[in-house]
Scaffold this motif. Structure first.
Motif, PDB file in Angstrom:
ATOM      1  N   LYS A 202      22.342   6.762   7.753  1.00 56.98           N
ATOM      2  CA  LYS A 202      23.502   5.904   7.254  1.00 56.98           C
ATOM      3  C   LYS A 202      21.814   4.405   6.754  1.00 56.98           C
ATOM      4  O   LYS A 202      21.249   4.637   7.887  1.00 56.98           O
ATOM      5  N   ARG A 203      21.704   3.531   6.343  1.00 56.12           N
ATOM      6  CA  ARG A 203      20.523   2.792   5.978  1.00 56.12           C
ATOM      7  C   ARG A 203      20.505   2.170   7.154  1.00 56.12           C
ATOM      8  O   ARG A 203      21.297   1.405   7.592  1.00 56.12           O
ATOM      9  N   THR A 204      19.377   0.919   6.697  1.00 56.28           N
ATOM     10  CA  THR A 204      18.945   0.272   7.939  1.00 56.28           C
ATOM     11  C   THR A 204      18.552  -1.029   7.265  1.00 56.28           C
ATOM     12  O   THR A 204      18.801  -1.403   6.296  1.00 56.28           O
ATOM     13  N   PRO A 205      19.438  -2.142   8.555  1.00 65.51           N
ATOM     14  CA  PRO A 205      19.116  -3.125   7.676  1.00 65.51           C
ATOM     15  C   PRO A 205      18.351  -3.794   7.516  1.00 65.51           C
ATOM     16  O   PRO A 205      18.376  -5.380   7.378  1.00 65.51           O
ATOM     17  N   LEU A 206      17.597  -3.689   8.568  1.00 65.75           N
ATOM     18  CA  LEU A 206      16.164  -3.933   8.584  1.00 65.75           C
ATOM     19  C   LEU A 206      15.908  -3.721   7.156  1.00 65.75           C
ATOM     20  O   LEU A 206      14.337  -4.567   6.018  1.00 65.75           O
TER      21      LEU A 206
ATOM     22  N   ALA B  13       0.891  -1.355  -0.056  1.00 64.38           N
ATOM     23  CA  ALA B  13      -0.263   0.071  -0.562  1.00 64.38           C
ATOM     24  C   ALA B  13       0.311   1.439  -0.068  1.00 64.38           C
ATOM     25  O   ALA B  13       0.523   2.504  -0.420  1.00 64.38           O
ATOM     26  N   MET B  14       2.061   1.376   0.104  1.00 63.50           N
ATOM     27  CA  MET B  14       3.281   2.091   1.098  1.00 63.50           C
ATOM     28  C   MET B  14       3.853   2.139   0.137  1.00 63.50           C
ATOM     29  O   MET B  14       4.481   0.568   0.046  1.00 63.50           O
ATOM     30  N   LYS B  15       5.266   2.932   0.215  1.00 69.16           N
ATOM     31  CA  LYS B  15       6.712   3.584  -0.122  1.00 69.16           C
ATOM     32  C   LYS B  15       7.165   4.021   0.473  1.00 69.16           C
ATOM     33  O   LYS B  15       6.910   4.489   0.527  1.00 69.16           O
ATOM     34  N   SER B  16       8.720   3.593   0.471  1.00 69.61           N
ATOM     35  CA  SER B  16       9.271   4.217   1.349  1.00 69.61           C
ATOM     36  C   SER B  16      10.415   5.213   0.405  1.00 69.61           C
ATOM     37  O   SER B  16      10.997   5.325  -0.583  1.00 69.61           O
ATOM     38  N   LEU B  17      10.939   6.410   0.374  1.00 70.56           N
ATOM     39  CA  LEU B  17      11.636   6.965   0.211  1.00 70.56           C
ATOM     40  C   LEU B  17      12.889   7.447   0.894  1.00 70.56           C
ATOM     41  O   LEU B  17      13.770   8.024   0.226  1.00 70.56           O
TER      42      LEU B  17
ATOM     43  N   PRO C 266      17.906  -2.551   3.787  1.00 74.11           N
ATOM     44  CA  PRO C 266      18.825  -1.978   3.163  1.00 74.11           C
ATOM     45  C   PRO C 266      18.568  -1.123   1.569  1.00 74.11           C
ATOM     46  O   PRO C 266      19.714  -0.239   1.215  1.00 74.11           O
ATOM     47  N   GLU C 267      17.312  -2.034   1.169  1.00 72.53           N
ATOM     48  CA  GLU C 267      17.548  -0.840   0.372  1.00 72.53           C
ATOM     49  C   GLU C 267      16.398   0.404   0.384  1.00 72.53           C
ATOM     50  O   GLU C 267      16.648   1.155  -0.815  1.00 72.53           O
TER      51      GLU C 267
END
Length: 322
Positions: A227-231, A217-221, A233-234
Motif C-alpha cells: 500500500k502507499r505510504t502516508p509520507l 534531483a530524483m523522482k519516485s516510481l 501518498p502520491e
C-alpha cells in the motif's frame, strides 16, 4: 580431597560466579557502548542507529558510539560483533540483511543468526522506494518496464542492501525484464551513481528518497510495500502495477551470544522506552520508520520467521546465492 570438600569447593565457585555476574549486571554500564552499523553514514540504518544510540545513552548514562562497518551485506559488521566479548558493550544495529536475508543470499554464511546473536530489541520497519533521475524519460513504472523490455540487459540498477537486491530481482521476474544488478556498500552510494548517470535507478529507503525527490534531483516510481505510504501518498505502490510485489525491511539491536540476561534487559528496556516517546516516533517517521517494539524473546521468534520469509523471497526472485 574428600567428596565433601570437593562439593564445598564447587558450591563456592558457583556462588562466587553467580555473585560476580549479578554484580556486573547491576553496575552495567560503566563505560561507553559501541554500536556497530553494517552500512555507511547516511543510510537509513545509520540514521536510525544514531537516533536510538542517543536515547540509550541518555537512559543508561554512558556514551553510545556509532561505528560504521559496511560490506558483504552486513556480514563484516556481524562477524565483528560475534567475536566481541558478550558483556553488552559491543552491539549490532542491523537491518534484516545480516540477521535474516544473508541466510538465503550467501552460499556459506560464516555465522548462524539464530545461535550467534543475543536478541535485544526490535526497533522499526520501513519500505523501499524505486527512485530514478528526474530527467529519466519514464514517467511511471509502466514506462520504465516498457523501456527495459525494449533494451534487454542494458538497463542498470544499484543495490546497497539485501532488501534492495531482492527488490531488483523481483522487479525483473514480475515485470518480465532483464535489468543488470550492481552491488554497492550502501544505498547512498547507489543514489550518487543514479544522480551521476552511471545507473538507471535504485531502491532507496524512504528518508533518502524523500530528501532527493523533494530537492528535485530524483523522482519516485513506486514503493515496495503493498500500500502507499502516508509520507508521500502520491507515490504509487509497485503492487498496483505488479501484483504480489511486497518487500519491507526492518531494524533491530542484537549482541554476541551469551550476554547476561540482566544486561540484555537493561538495554532492551532503554530501547523499548525510547520507542514509546512521541518525539522519537516523529524522528523515526522522518526517515520512514514505523516503531517495531519487540523484546528479546519476541525478537528471537521474529528472526526465525524472517529467515523463512526471506528464503522464500530469494527463491521466488530467482536469486542465486553467492
Amino acid at each position: 580431597m574428600s567428596y565433601k570438600k570437593i562439593l564445598n569447593v564447587l558450591l563456592l565457585a558457583i556462588s562466587t560466579n553467580i555473585f560476580s555476574t549479578a554484580a556486573f549486571a547491576q553496575s552495567f554500564p560503566q563505560k561507553q557502548i559501541k554500536m556497530i552499523v553494517p552500512f555507511p553514514p547516511g543510510s537509513a540504518t545509520d540514521m536510525a542507529a544514531r537516533i536510538m544510540g542517543q536515547q540509550i545513552s541518555s537512559a543508561l548514562g554512558q556514551p553510545v558510539v556509532i561505528d560504521n562497518k559496511p560490506g558483504a551485506s552486513g556480514s563484516i559488521a556481524a562477524m565483528e560483533v560475534i567475536r566481541s566479548n558478550p558483556d553488552g558493550y559491543t552491539l549490532l544495529f542491523s537491518s534484516n540483511s545480516a540477521i535474516s536475508s544473508n541466510v538465503a543470499l550467501l552460499k556459506k554464511i560464516p555465522y548462524d543468526p539464530t545461535k550467534d546473536f543475543t536478541p535485544i530489541a526490535g526497533v522499526g520497519e520501513n519500505m523501499l522506494v524505486l527512485i530514478t533521475k528526474s530527467s529519466n524519460p519514464a514517467k511511471n513504472l509502466q514506462e520504465l518496464i516498457a523501456n527495459a523490455k525494449q533494451n534487454p540487459g542494458k538497463m542498470t540498477a544499484g543495490y546497497g542492501s539485501s532488501s534492495s537486491q531482492v527488490c531488483i530481482a523481483l522487479l525483473n521476474k514480475l515485470g518480465g525484464i532483464d535489468v543488470l544488478s550492481v552491488p554497492y556498500k550502501g544505498i547512498p552510494l547507489a543514489i550518487n551513481d543514479v544522480m551521476g548517470g552511471a545507473l538507471d535507478f535504485t531502491f532507496a529507503d524512504i528518508g533518502n528518497a524523500l530528501s532527493q525527490t523533494r530537492g528535485g534531483a530524483m523522482k519516485s516510481l513506486g514503493v515496495t510495500a503493498p500500500k502507499r505510504t502516508p509520507l508521500a501518498p502520491e507515490w504509487p505502490a509497485i503492487a498496483e502495477t505488479l501484483p504480489g510485489f511486497d518487500i519491507t525491511a526492518w531494524f533491530a539491536i542484537v549482541g554476541p551470544a551469551g550476554i547476561p540476561k540482566d544486561v540484555v534487559n537493561k538495554l532492551s528496556v532503554a530501547t523499548m522506552s525510547a520507542l514509546k516517546k512521541p518525539d522519537i516516533k516523529d524522528k523515526l517517521a522522518v526517515i520512514g520508520l514505523s516503531p517495531m517494539p519487540l523484546g528479546p524473546d519476541q525478537l528471537q521468534a521474529f528472526i526465525s520467521t524472517e529467515i523463512t520469509k526471506w528464503t522464500r523471497l530469494v527463491k521466488e526472485a530467482n536469486i542465486q546465492p553467492e
